[in-house]
Design a protein around this motif. Structure first.
Motif, PDB file in Angstrom:
ATOM      1  N   UNK A  56      46.086  36.340  56.191  1.00 26.21           N
ATOM      2  CA  UNK A  56      45.147  35.891  57.219  1.00 26.21           C
ATOM      3  C   UNK A  56      43.865  35.284  56.659  1.00 26.21           C
ATOM      4  N   UNK A  57      43.539  35.605  55.410  1.00 28.32           N
ATOM      5  CA  UNK A  57      42.250  35.220  54.857  1.00 28.32           C
ATOM      6  C   UNK A  57      42.451  34.605  53.469  1.00 28.32           C
ATOM      7  N   UNK A  58      42.174  33.331  53.336  1.00 23.09           N
ATOM      8  CA  UNK A  58      42.349  32.641  52.054  1.00 23.09           C
ATOM      9  C   UNK A  58      41.480  33.256  50.957  1.00 23.09           C
ATOM     10  N   UNK A  59      40.306  33.746  51.320  1.00 25.68           N
ATOM     11  CA  UNK A  59      39.434  34.386  50.330  1.00 25.68           C
ATOM     12  C   UNK A  59      40.079  35.656  49.782  1.00 25.68           C
ATOM     13  N   UNK A  60      40.786  36.391  50.631  1.00 24.90           N
ATOM     14  CA  UNK A  60      41.479  37.600  50.186  1.00 24.90           C
ATOM     15  C   UNK A  60      42.631  37.240  49.253  1.00 24.90           C
ATOM     16  N   UNK A  61      43.340  36.182  49.576  1.00 24.09           N
ATOM     17  CA  UNK A  61      44.423  35.719  48.695  1.00 24.09           C
ATOM     18  C   UNK A  61      43.862  35.303  47.331  1.00 24.09           C
ATOM     19  N   UNK A  62      42.772  34.581  47.337  1.00 25.77           N
ATOM     20  CA  UNK A  62      42.125  34.143  46.102  1.00 25.77           C
ATOM     21  C   UNK A  62      41.662  35.348  45.272  1.00 25.77           C
ATOM     22  N   UNK A  63      41.116  36.347  45.955  1.00 27.92           N
ATOM     23  CA  UNK A  63      40.694  37.568  45.266  1.00 27.92           C
ATOM     24  C   UNK A  63      41.890  38.251  44.610  1.00 27.92           C
ATOM     25  N   UNK A  64      43.004  38.350  45.331  1.00 21.75           N
ATOM     26  CA  UNK A  64      44.196  38.969  44.756  1.00 21.75           C
ATOM     27  C   UNK A  64      44.685  38.206  43.527  1.00 21.75           C
ATOM     28  N   UNK A  65      44.651  36.887  43.604  1.00 20.00           N
ATOM     29  CA  UNK A  65      45.066  36.076  42.450  1.00 20.00           C
ATOM     30  C   UNK A  65      44.143  36.323  41.265  1.00 20.00           C
ATOM     31  N   UNK A  66      42.860  36.426  41.532  1.00 18.51           N
ATOM     32  CA  UNK A  66      41.891  36.693  40.470  1.00 18.51           C
ATOM     33  C   UNK A  66      42.124  38.067  39.858  1.00 18.51           C
ATOM     34  N   UNK A  67      42.338  39.059  40.697  1.00 19.88           N
ATOM     35  CA  UNK A  67      42.583  40.410  40.200  1.00 19.88           C
ATOM     36  C   UNK A  67      43.861  40.464  39.357  1.00 19.88           C
ATOM     37  N   UNK A  68      44.897  39.773  39.817  1.00 23.47           N
ATOM     38  CA  UNK A  68      46.163  39.804  39.073  1.00 23.47           C
ATOM     39  C   UNK A  68      46.018  39.083  37.740  1.00 23.47           C
ATOM     40  N   UNK A  69      45.305  37.965  37.729  1.00 20.34           N
ATOM     41  CA  UNK A  69      45.068  37.233  36.491  1.00 20.34           C
ATOM     42  C   UNK A  69      44.291  38.094  35.504  1.00 20.34           C
ATOM     43  N   UNK A  70      43.261  38.764  36.002  1.00 15.78           N
ATOM     44  CA  UNK A  70      42.459  39.636  35.149  1.00 15.78           C
ATOM     45  C   UNK A  70      43.299  40.816  34.653  1.00 15.78           C
ATOM     46  N   UNK A  71      44.107  41.377  35.529  1.00 16.78           N
ATOM     47  CA  UNK A  71      44.976  42.480  35.135  1.00 16.78           C
ATOM     48  C   UNK A  71      45.961  42.063  34.051  1.00 16.78           C
TER      49      UNK A  71
END
Length: 149
Positions: A56-71
């Motif tokens: 529902x929220x592109x910002x939330x998707x972007x955050x998840x991508x950032x977290x996964x990349x960092x992980x």
């Protein structure tokens, strides 16, 4: 008791990449993830937005991508640092060069994962060459070990 350790010329570059630049990369990616948390409306201690939030929220998707990349960086960083430090004992220039390549491709990976409009984070694939750099460092470690036998 005094110990003397002799390292090859140019080993300082290996140390700079492994113990200087690599932690800076991790810190930088952590800052990026942190800056994306508030717009995503993901409260602490939740590490990710829910699947529904991300849809529902592109910002939330972007955050998840950032977290996964960092992980993914944090998952691969310890052994890569050790590979650099060990391989650099025999191949300092090659180890430092592969380490820099690894960092460059990690940055491309993170940028593609976070900023790309490709579905399912497939923008990260542009930087997936970091695996080749990591494999090269592992191979140099094996060659170094064989020379020690």
């Amino acid at each position: 008791m005094v110990y003397t350790v002799t390292v090859p010329d140019n080993y300082g570059y290996v140390v700079l990449v492994a113990l200087g630049l690599t932690p800076v990369m991790a810190f930088g990616q952590g800052l990026v993830s942190g800056s994306l948390r508030k717009p995503a409306k993901v409260p602490y201690p939740n590490p990710y937005a829910s699947e529904q939030q991300a849809k529902e929220n592109q910002a939330a998707h972007k955050f998840n991508c950032s977290q996964r990349s960092h992980g993914n960086l944090l998952e691969n960083m310890p052994q890569t640092m050790i590979f650099m430090l060990f391989a650099g004992l025999e191949y300092p220039t090659a180890a430092a060069a592969l380490g820099v390549g690894w960092l460059v491709f990690r940055a491309i990976y993170a940028y593609g994962y976070i900023q790309s409009s490709k579905p399912q984070g497939k923008g990260r694939l542009n930087g997936s060459w970091f695996w080749l750099m990591q494999g090269g460092l592992w191979a140099l470690c094996c060659a170094t070990a064989l020379k020690m036998i």
